[in-house]
Design a protein around this motif. Sequence first.
Motif, mmCIF file in Angstrom:
data_model
loop_
_atom_site.group_PDB
_atom_site.id
_atom_site.type_symbol
_atom_site.label_atom_id
_atom_site.label_comp_id
_atom_site.label_asym_id
_atom_site.label_seq_id
_atom_site.Cartn_x
_atom_site.Cartn_y
_atom_site.Cartn_z
ATOM 1 N N SER A 1 25.647 53.296 47.313
ATOM 2 C CA SER A 1 25.123 54.425 48.092
ATOM 3 C C SER A 1 26.002 55.661 47.946
ATOM 4 O O SER A 1 25.537 56.789 48.112
ATOM 5 C CB SER A 1 25.012 54.036 49.571
ATOM 6 O OG SER A 1 26.285 53.693 50.103
ATOM 7 N N LEU A 2 27.286 55.462 47.612
ATOM 8 C CA LEU A 2 28.184 56.600 47.423
ATOM 9 C C LEU A 2 28.014 57.253 46.056
ATOM 10 O O LEU A 2 28.482 58.366 45.833
ATOM 11 C CB LEU A 2 29.643 56.160 47.597
ATOM 12 C CG LEU A 2 30.079 55.745 49.004
ATOM 13 C CD1 LEU A 2 31.550 55.364 49.002
ATOM 14 C CD2 LEU A 2 29.837 56.856 50.002
ATOM 15 N N TYR A 3 27.372 56.541 45.146
ATOM 16 C CA TYR A 3 27.158 57.087 43.807
ATOM 17 C C TYR A 3 25.738 57.638 43.633
ATOM 18 O O TYR A 3 25.402 58.141 42.565
ATOM 19 C CB TYR A 3 27.398 56.003 42.753
ATOM 20 C CG TYR A 3 28.844 55.572 42.633
ATOM 21 C CD1 TYR A 3 29.763 56.323 41.908
ATOM 22 C CD2 TYR A 3 29.290 54.402 43.246
ATOM 23 C CE1 TYR A 3 31.091 55.924 41.793
ATOM 24 C CE2 TYR A 3 30.614 53.988 43.137
ATOM 25 C CZ TYR A 3 31.507 54.758 42.407
ATOM 26 O OH TYR A 3 32.813 54.354 42.301
ATOM 27 N N SER A 4 24.920 57.527 44.682
ATOM 28 C CA SER A 4 23.514 57.945 44.584
ATOM 29 C C SER A 4 23.229 59.057 45.583
ATOM 30 O O SER A 4 22.362 58.934 46.449
ATOM 31 C CB SER A 4 22.598 56.741 44.844
ATOM 32 O OG SER A 4 22.924 55.663 44.008
ATOM 33 N N ILE A 5 23.968 60.142 45.464
ATOM 34 C CA ILE A 5 23.865 61.201 46.474
ATOM 35 C C ILE A 5 23.503 62.559 45.851
ATOM 36 O O ILE A 5 23.684 63.596 46.491
ATOM 37 C CB ILE A 5 25.189 61.312 47.275
ATOM 38 C CG1 ILE A 5 26.440 61.180 46.387
ATOM 39 C CG2 ILE A 5 25.261 60.236 48.336
ATOM 40 C CD1 ILE A 5 26.752 62.354 45.564
ATOM 41 N N LEU B 1 32.972 60.921 44.896
ATOM 42 C CA LEU B 1 32.090 61.622 45.832
ATOM 43 C C LEU B 1 32.699 62.960 46.239
ATOM 44 O O LEU B 1 32.010 63.990 46.243
ATOM 45 C CB LEU B 1 31.861 60.752 47.072
ATOM 46 C CG LEU B 1 31.055 61.383 48.213
ATOM 47 C CD1 LEU B 1 29.641 61.722 47.756
ATOM 48 C CD2 LEU B 1 31.015 60.440 49.422
ATOM 49 N N ALA B 2 33.987 62.956 46.573
ATOM 50 C CA ALA B 2 34.664 64.190 46.978
ATOM 51 C C ALA B 2 34.637 65.223 45.859
ATOM 52 O O ALA B 2 34.382 66.414 46.098
ATOM 53 C CB ALA B 2 36.104 63.887 47.390
ATOM 54 N N ASN B 3 34.888 64.784 44.640
ATOM 55 C CA ASN B 3 34.862 65.709 43.501
ATOM 56 C C ASN B 3 33.471 66.289 43.289
ATOM 57 O O ASN B 3 33.311 67.497 43.064
ATOM 58 C CB ASN B 3 35.322 64.997 42.230
ATOM 59 C CG ASN B 3 36.824 64.801 42.188
ATOM 60 O OD1 ASN B 3 37.564 65.459 42.918
ATOM 61 N ND2 ASN B 3 37.281 63.891 41.345
ATOM 62 N N PHE B 4 32.454 65.425 43.362
ATOM 63 C CA PHE B 4 31.085 65.889 43.134
ATOM 64 C C PHE B 4 30.661 66.900 44.195
ATOM 65 O O PHE B 4 30.121 67.970 43.873
ATOM 66 C CB PHE B 4 30.117 64.702 43.138
ATOM 67 C CG PHE B 4 28.674 65.109 43.011
ATOM 68 C CD1 PHE B 4 28.137 65.450 41.781
ATOM 69 C CD2 PHE B 4 27.856 65.171 44.137
ATOM 70 C CE1 PHE B 4 26.804 65.844 41.661
ATOM 71 C CE2 PHE B 4 26.526 65.561 44.026
ATOM 72 C CZ PHE B 4 25.998 65.900 42.789
ATOM 73 N N MET B 5 30.914 66.585 45.465
ATOM 74 C CA MET B 5 30.482 67.473 46.545
ATOM 75 C C MET B 5 31.235 68.802 46.499
ATOM 76 O O MET B 5 30.672 69.861 46.793
ATOM 77 C CB MET B 5 30.683 66.790 47.900
ATOM 78 C CG MET B 5 29.897 65.497 48.077
ATOM 79 S SD MET B 5 28.110 65.670 47.876
ATOM 80 C CE MET B 5 27.653 66.386 49.464
ATOM 81 N N THR B 6 32.510 68.756 46.109
ATOM 82 C CA THR B 6 33.296 69.988 46.008
ATOM 83 C C THR B 6 32.860 70.820 44.807
ATOM 84 O O THR B 6 32.645 72.031 44.922
ATOM 85 C CB THR B 6 34.794 69.657 45.898
ATOM 86 O OG1 THR B 6 35.207 68.921 47.056
ATOM 87 C CG2 THR B 6 35.625 70.932 45.806
ATOM 88 N N ASP B 7 32.706 70.171 43.659
ATOM 89 C CA ASP B 7 32.354 70.888 42.428
ATOM 90 C C ASP B 7 30.974 71.528 42.503
ATOM 91 O O ASP B 7 30.723 72.554 41.862
ATOM 92 C CB ASP B 7 32.409 69.942 41.224
ATOM 93 C CG ASP B 7 33.831 69.499 40.894
ATOM 94 O OD1 ASP B 7 34.776 70.133 41.401
ATOM 95 O OD2 ASP B 7 33.986 68.516 40.146
ATOM 96 N N THR B 8 30.067 70.917 43.274
ATOM 97 C CA THR B 8 28.699 71.439 43.372
ATOM 98 C C THR B 8 28.481 72.278 44.630
ATOM 99 O O THR B 8 27.349 72.605 44.976
ATOM 100 C CB THR B 8 27.679 70.280 43.353
ATOM 101 O OG1 THR B 8 27.976 69.364 44.420
ATOM 102 C CG2 THR B 8 27.714 69.544 42.021
ATOM 103 N N GLN B 9 29.593 72.633 45.310
ATOM 104 C CA GLN B 9 29.539 73.500 46.492
ATOM 105 C C GLN B 9 28.670 72.915 47.605
ATOM 106 O O GLN B 9 27.927 73.624 48.289
ATOM 107 C CB GLN B 9 29.022 74.894 46.105
ATOM 108 C CG GLN B 9 29.941 75.662 45.165
ATOM 109 C CD GLN B 9 31.254 76.054 45.847
ATOM 110 O OE1 GLN B 9 31.263 76.843 46.784
ATOM 111 N NE2 GLN B 9 32.355 75.502 45.380
ATOM 112 N N ARG B 10 28.769 71.595 47.785
ATOM 113 C CA ARG B 10 28.054 70.932 48.876
ATOM 114 C C ARG B 10 29.061 70.550 49.961
ATOM 115 O O ARG B 10 30.223 70.927 49.898
ATOM 116 C CB ARG B 10 27.305 69.710 48.348
ATOM 117 C CG ARG B 10 26.381 70.058 47.188
ATOM 118 C CD ARG B 10 25.538 68.890 46.746
ATOM 119 N NE ARG B 10 25.010 69.098 45.407
ATOM 120 C CZ ARG B 10 24.025 68.386 44.874
ATOM 121 N NH1 ARG B 10 23.450 67.424 45.565
ATOM 122 N NH2 ARG B 10 23.614 68.634 43.638
#
Length: 223
Positions: free
Chosen positions: A80-84, A111-120
Amino acid sequence: MNREQGYQLPLFLDFNAPFTLEGFLGKKVDHILSMTGIILVCGIKASGKTHLVESLSKEAKRRGLKSHCIAADITCDLNSLYSIDEYDLVCVDDLHKVCGIREWEIALFHLANFMTDTQRKLILSSEKSPENLSFELKDLYSRIVSANRIYLGPFDDATRLDIMIKMAERKGFEISEEAAKFIISRCRRDMEEIARLVNEIEVETMRLHSKVTIPFLKKVLKV
């Protein structure tokens, strides 16, 4: 001194449930939901972390954002952490329960990297501040320790001292326990005032090229 880049003063909330989010937080709701990157909600057990996180998630949905909440638990499916990809806001409750579990830390790091990099937005909650958690992944620790923070009360003097000392550390200077007690005994005990004083003391340490000593504090606080 090495000052932390992009540091913002934390929010301090003396939380009591039940409440209406808008009524309790007022314009702070807009401020929190306008943030991007990582937001960490810290508070002792039963201080209202889960209620606040879930309420922020519901408010985000009401405003048209796609939001998802995950309870950090060793029985949780980590997929679930990889499907966001579709979510604007992801909330992970009870971070402290999975610190030290490598699989969880790796998933949280991505998850932290993805949300930060995509400005979420990634909202985490924990009973402990990251400085008091046992992370295996140093890179994950560095992400979370630099997060914007929301502290939930009630706050006793021991908590005020700890937060004051940690705030100074994050900003790149030192307030000893003796100095912190001196400050606490001579200021209003609300956390907003303490945060303001730490900010003022930081400015004066740089201006005067001084460490935070009692004579220095007497001069800055005019006591």
